[in-house]
Design an enzyme around this catalytic site. Sequence first.
Site, PDB file in Angstrom:
ATOM      1  N   ASP A 251      13.224   6.257   2.824  1.00 16.08           N
ATOM      2  CA  ASP A 251      13.948   6.196   1.557  1.00 16.08           C
ATOM      3  C   ASP A 251      15.066   5.163   1.587  1.00 16.08           C
ATOM      4  O   ASP A 251      16.213   5.457   1.913  1.00 16.08           O
ATOM      5  CB  ASP A 251      14.498   7.564   1.139  1.00 16.08           C
TER       6      ASP A 251
ATOM      7  N   ASP B 159      22.182   6.843   2.503  1.00 23.90           N
ATOM      8  CA  ASP B 159      21.555   8.122   2.124  1.00 23.90           C
ATOM      9  C   ASP B 159      20.919   8.782   3.346  1.00 23.90           C
ATOM     10  O   ASP B 159      19.812   9.306   3.276  1.00 23.90           O
ATOM     11  CB  ASP B 159      20.503   7.874   1.033  1.00 23.90           C
TER      12      ASP B 159
ATOM     13  N   GLY C 165      11.794  10.972  -6.272  1.00 25.58           N
ATOM     14  CA  GLY C 165      13.176  10.546  -6.058  1.00 25.58           C
ATOM     15  C   GLY C 165      13.795  10.065  -7.355  1.00 25.58           C
ATOM     16  O   GLY C 165      13.302  10.364  -8.442  1.00 25.58           O
TER      17      GLY C 165
ATOM     18  N   PHE D 167      13.919   7.118  -8.776  1.00 27.67           N
ATOM     19  CA  PHE D 167      13.183   6.192  -9.637  1.00 27.67           C
ATOM     20  C   PHE D 167      11.699   6.124  -9.308  1.00 27.67           C
ATOM     21  O   PHE D 167      10.994   5.262  -9.802  1.00 27.67           O
ATOM     22  CB  PHE D 167      13.795   4.783  -9.557  1.00 27.67           C
ATOM     23  N   GLY D 168      11.196   7.025  -8.471  1.00 23.37           N
ATOM     24  CA  GLY D 168       9.786   6.959  -8.116  1.00 23.37           C
ATOM     25  C   GLY D 168       9.224   8.297  -7.681  1.00 23.37           C
ATOM     26  O   GLY D 168       9.971   9.235  -7.405  1.00 23.37           O
ATOM     27  N   VAL D 169       7.895   8.370  -7.677  1.00 24.89           N
ATOM     28  CA  VAL D 169       7.200   9.553  -7.169  1.00 24.89           C
ATOM     29  C   VAL D 169       6.303   9.114  -6.018  1.00 24.89           C
ATOM     30  O   VAL D 169       5.794   7.990  -6.003  1.00 24.89           O
ATOM     31  CB  VAL D 169       6.362  10.245  -8.267  1.00 24.89           C
ATOM     32  N   VAL D 170       6.142   9.996  -5.027  1.00 20.27           N
ATOM     33  CA  VAL D 170       5.372   9.658  -3.832  1.00 20.27           C
ATOM     34  C   VAL D 170       4.138  10.551  -3.743  1.00 20.27           C
ATOM     35  O   VAL D 170       4.248  11.784  -3.819  1.00 20.27           O
ATOM     36  CB  VAL D 170       6.221   9.806  -2.549  1.00 20.27           C
TER      37      VAL D 170
ATOM     38  N   LYS E  84       4.319   5.109  -3.166  1.00 26.65           N
ATOM     39  CA  LYS E  84       5.485   5.365  -4.028  1.00 26.65           C
ATOM     40  C   LYS E  84       5.311   4.570  -5.316  1.00 26.65           C
ATOM     41  O   LYS E  84       5.191   3.339  -5.282  1.00 26.65           O
ATOM     42  CB  LYS E  84       6.778   4.949  -3.324  1.00 26.65           C
TER      43      LYS E  84
ATOM     44  N   ARG F  13      16.517  15.102   4.890  1.00 22.46           N
ATOM     45  CA  ARG F  13      15.451  14.982   3.875  1.00 22.46           C
ATOM     46  C   ARG F  13      14.815  13.594   3.902  1.00 22.46           C
ATOM     47  O   ARG F  13      13.687  13.413   3.441  1.00 22.46           O
ATOM     48  CB  ARG F  13      15.999  15.289   2.474  1.00 22.46           C
ATOM     49  N   ASN F  14      15.547  12.602   4.416  1.00 19.10           N
ATOM     50  CA  ASN F  14      15.043  11.227   4.472  1.00 19.10           C
ATOM     51  C   ASN F  14      14.600  10.812   5.866  1.00 19.10           C
ATOM     52  O   ASN F  14      14.462   9.624   6.158  1.00 19.10           O
ATOM     53  CB  ASN F  14      16.096  10.262   3.929  1.00 19.10           C
TER      54      ASN F  14
END
Length: 284
Positions: free
Chosen positions: A168, A150, A30, A32-35, A53, A154-155
Amino acid sequence: SPAHLPEPEGGLKCLIPEGAVCRGELLGSGCFGVVHRGLWTLPNGKTVPVAVKSLRVGPEGPMGTELGDFLREVSVMMNLEHPHVLRLHGLVLGQPLQMVMELAPLGSLHARLTASAPTPPLPVSLLCLFLRQLAGAMAYLGSRGLVHRDLATRNLLLASPRTIKVADFGLVRPLGGTRGRYVMGGPRPIPYAWCAPESLRHGAFSSASDVWMFGVTLWEMFSRGEEPWAGVPPYLILQRLEDRARLPRPPVCSRALYSLALRCWAPHPADRPSFSHLEGLLQE
């Protein structure tokens, strides 16, 4: 103390030792982060599949705004407990910072909607069930004085074939003031095609703008994950909305459900139904 870490089913959120979580395959990324998929080993030796995350870190450490967004998401999720909201288990205070969350093993609703043959399309009755679950979760967030900002397929994550969870919370903000609005303080990325006119023109978000996004998410569900306003430049989307243009009714969407989406897209926020009202309408 590690000896007092709660089980994942407990109500408390906890600090998790860095060595207790091991990360596996990348699930997504996303702003500011990766999951990653992960495995959390509890003090009693039991292992729990989780989603991890991690704060994205640049060569000189985390960026200030990204760190702020990450910590804001943690503080929001710590206080949420609802069957259709993704659960935060705890936080790893390591390098990088990591949120340990409930794993939704079936991935995002958007990925399921856009899956190619031989995967069959989701039945309309199941989509209606998901909409009821979503309205309940959003009513809960509103009752906690929060705006999601948001909301999109997708969320929404599939915890089971018949259960979705809202995820998210990176753009979630508290609703302040007597008018119950959050107004953006400066330019930040927002999902244009899902946004209400007042959000695009004034940066104003409220439970009513989340209701607008709910209508777009309904449209996505019945369009098999198509992108709303595909091919329309962001600056033209607002112009079209203010000229009363609306997304067309998808073929598998009933006229009753589409009229409900149109109510969510009322030009004036006060004319849109509340999430608790939507829940009742969907139940009918």
